[in-house]
Scaffold this active site. Structure first.
Site, PDB file in Angstrom:
ATOM      1  CD  GLU A  54      -2.850   0.566   7.270  1.00 11.40           C
ATOM      2  OE1 GLU A  54      -1.831   0.004   7.628  1.00 11.40           O
ATOM      3  OE2 GLU A  54      -3.173   0.940   6.223  1.00 11.40           O
ATOM      4  CB  CYS A 110      -0.954   0.041   1.428  1.00 14.67           C
ATOM      5  SG  CYS A 110      -1.773   1.701   1.618  1.00 14.67           S
ATOM      6  CE1 TYR A 139      -8.492   0.597  -0.885  1.00 14.35           C
ATOM      7  CE2 TYR A 139      -9.091  -1.626  -0.134  1.00 14.35           C
ATOM      8  CZ  TYR A 139      -8.766  -0.399   0.300  1.00 14.35           C
ATOM      9  OH  TYR A 139      -8.253  -0.021   1.495  1.00 14.35           O
ATOM     10  CB  THR A 176      -4.006   4.309   5.143  1.00 16.56           C
ATOM     11  OG1 THR A 176      -4.443   3.062   5.258  1.00 16.56           O
ATOM     12  CG2 THR A 176      -2.821   3.880   3.935  1.00 16.56           C
ATOM     13  CD  GLU A 226      -5.167  -0.973   2.844  1.00 20.47           C
ATOM     14  OE1 GLU A 226      -4.493  -1.278   2.001  1.00 20.47           O
ATOM     15  OE2 GLU A 226      -5.262   0.068   3.765  1.00 20.47           O
ATOM     16  CG  HIS A 255      -9.855   4.750  -0.320  1.00 15.76           C
ATOM     17  ND1 HIS A 255      -9.062   5.304  -0.967  1.00 15.76           N
ATOM     18  CD2 HIS A 255      -9.692   3.636   0.647  1.00 15.76           C
ATOM     19  CE1 HIS A 255      -7.855   4.916  -0.372  1.00 15.76           C
ATOM     20  NE2 HIS A 255      -8.187   3.728   0.652  1.00 15.76           N
TER      21      HIS A 255
HETATM   22 FE1  SF4 Z   1      -3.267   1.950   0.041  1.00 16.22          FE
HETATM   23 FE2  SF4 Z   1      -5.772   2.820  -0.291  1.00 16.22          FE
HETATM   24 FE3  SF4 Z   1      -3.999   3.661  -1.934  1.00 16.22          FE
HETATM   25 FE4  SF4 Z   1      -4.486   1.048  -2.214  1.00 16.22          FE
HETATM   26  S1  SF4 Z   1      -6.015   2.968  -2.418  1.00 16.22           S
HETATM   27  S2  SF4 Z   1      -2.469   1.761  -2.001  1.00 16.22           S
HETATM   28  S3  SF4 Z   1      -5.271   0.694   0.188  1.00 16.22           S
HETATM   29  S4  SF4 Z   1      -4.007   4.039   0.354  1.00 16.22           S
HETATM   30 FE    FE Z   2      -7.037   1.606   2.174  1.00 17.13          FE
END
Ligand code: SF4
Ligand code: FE
Length: 493
Positions: free
Chosen positions: A258, A100, A297, A191, A457, A293
């Protein structure tokens, strides 16, 4: 200021007075701490790739606010192409770090806060959008990393914020002054909080009027007075303190991070406030941030998945199992699952649309489907990687054993290291150390420190599975689908 290099970013962190606690103590030099440093190296890659001729087109973009070149991590998406490029950039960084890389939470917060403040101002005549624009120009011009912080500790999950026994379990406004507000509470599982220059705080969920003091959004420096962090430990983290860390950690250079971020009466000046008791906009900010977000992913986890699939294929070579048809089929299945996640990330981006403020929002239903699949597929990819790797990834002796000159007093007179080299070899042409390194690397992604960023995660980051199911229920348009069935079946009400 020009775009920073990775080295300049690391140096910029040294100028901050961020307070970090680890193993119960304040860490004097957290930038060079062996447990923390891999996560800083990871963010540094987001800076270095912006200067890399091969990747700078993807990593940089023209700011709609200033017309200047900025790192995509501080950009407001201006088109569906921008949304797709965001996902591609995240896949690239997952491939480069197998971890991450943390900087996305800020990018997702920028886009959610930008559009929500615009709509809040339209209703209430507030000036949050102007505040935010000035703040983002400051971030872009200084090429800062910002932690987007949403998750409150939440205490008793059955109680609303105001009904908790300890009122601090959700971050809130404790005082309003003519020049700003004072906030108290914490954000959990943050994070990239320690290696961010700044923090943007958002509410953790939709609020009611009774909980309006919890409807708050603002920005502050990571070393603000009254702010401190307690580092979250990771599986096998103390291996990073060992002499042989380069092998036994599996991925010594990069990692995630984290922390619990505590606000013990932190003063926020008015110009850094983006929501202050307008409780009816808390839900919009949460939904938009979570949507971005969940899109993210479909990029970052896919990039790490690429590396894990490569590692699984390579260990099959080293073990001499690469010709087995079931191994080939498992690699196909891993690839199929990984690319399905990418399809979701690209699809929710391609179906994006402009918000009232002008930046682009992803398709919420498809982004939630993306993240729901991410709560499952990386687990299956990990299962298949472990299947191919074999049990040795969790039973192998330490690197110190492999390097040991200690003679074992038996007939052959070999050292501990020689015995390890003899019995842990696979295909004779492959040095045993290569096999050792690769197994530890697979262990790192599946079970070790990087499992935080890849496995668990995938379950809980950007919201636990049920959070997506609620959104899928809301966006799924079951009534519309009933109407489709009725129309074709000839049913008239
Ligand atoms: Fe990390 Fe979230 Fe970026 Fe993925 S989207 S690398 S989990 S901060
Ligand atoms: Fe994340």
């Amino acid at each position: 200021m020009a775009l920073m290099t990775g080295a300049e970013y690391v140096e910029s962190l040294r100028k901050l007075g961020t307070k970090v606690y680890l193993f119960g103590e304040l860490v004097e030099n957290w930038v060079d701490h062996p447990i923390i440093r891999p996560s800083i190296n990871c963010v540094a890659v987001t800076y270095d790739l912006a200067h890399d001729p091969e990747h700078s087109d993807l990593m940089t973009v023209t700011s709609n606010l200033t017309g200047k070149k900025v790192n995509r991590f501080s950009h407001l998406h201006q088109s569906t192409e921008d949304l797709r490029n965001k996902v591609k950039m995240q896949r690239l960084l997952g491939q480069k770090t197998a971890s991450c890389f943390q900087r996305c939470v800020g990018m997702d917060a920028f886009n959610a806060v930008y559009s929500t403040t615009f709509e809040t101002d339209s209703k209430y005549g507030t000036s949050y959008h102007e505040n935010f624009k000035k703040y983002l120009i400051y971030v872009q011009e200084n090429d800062l990393t910002v932690d987007g912080a949403m998750t409150d500790p939440k205490g008793d999950r059955g109680l609303s914020p105001g009904k908790q026994k300890d009122a601090d379990l959700f971050l809130r406004i404790v005082e309003k002054r003519p020049d700003g507000i004072v906030v108290r509470g914490a954000k959990a599982h943050q994070t990239g909080s320690i290696n961010s220059h700044e923090h943007i705080i958002m509410p953790t969920m939709a609020m009611t009027e009774d909980d309006s003091s919890y409807a708050v959004s603002f920005a502050c420096p990571s070393d603000a007075e009254g702010l401190f962090m307690i580092y979250g430990r990771q599986s096998c983290d103390t291996r990073k303190l060992e002499d042989q860390a380069d092998i036994d950690v599996g991925n010594k250079q990069y990692g995630g991070q984290e922390a619990l971020v505590v606000f013990d009466n932190v003063f926020i000046p008015n110009e850094r406030v983006f929501l202050c008791e307008e409780w009816d906009f808390a839900g919009m900010m949460v939904e938009r941030f979570a949507g971005y977000h969940r899109q993210s992913y479909g990029g970052c986890k896919v990039g790490v998945g690429d590396v894990l699939i490569g590692a699984a294929a390579l260990i099959a070579d080293y073990n001499g199992a690469n010709k087995a048809s079931h191994v080939k089929d498992k690699l196909i299945e891993m690839t199929h699952l990984n690319e399905t996640l990418y399809c979701c990330g690209i699809a929710c981006s391609a179906e994006g649309y402009p918000t009232k403020a002008g930046n682009y929002q992803i398709d919420l239903l498809l982004a939630n489907v993306c993240k729901q699949n991410v709560t499952r597929f990386p687990y299956e990819i990990v299962r298949l990687a472990e299947d191919i790797a074999g049990g040795l990834m969790v039973t192998m002796p330490s690197a110190a054993d492999f390097r040991s000159d200690e003679k074992v007093p038996t007939a052959s007179g070999l050292t501990v290291g020689q015995w390890c080299g003899k019995f842990f070899q696979g295909v004779a042409s492959v040095p045993t150390e290569n096999r050792q390194r690769l197994l530890r690397f697979i262990e790192n992604i599946c079970l070790g420190a990087s499992a935080v960023g890849y496995r668990t995660e995938s379950m809980h980051g950007a919201g636990s599975p049920q959070a997506q199911r609620i959104m899928i229920a809301r966006q799924g348009n079951i009534e519309g689908k009933k109407a489709l069935a009725k129309a074709i079946a000839g049913i008239k009400d």
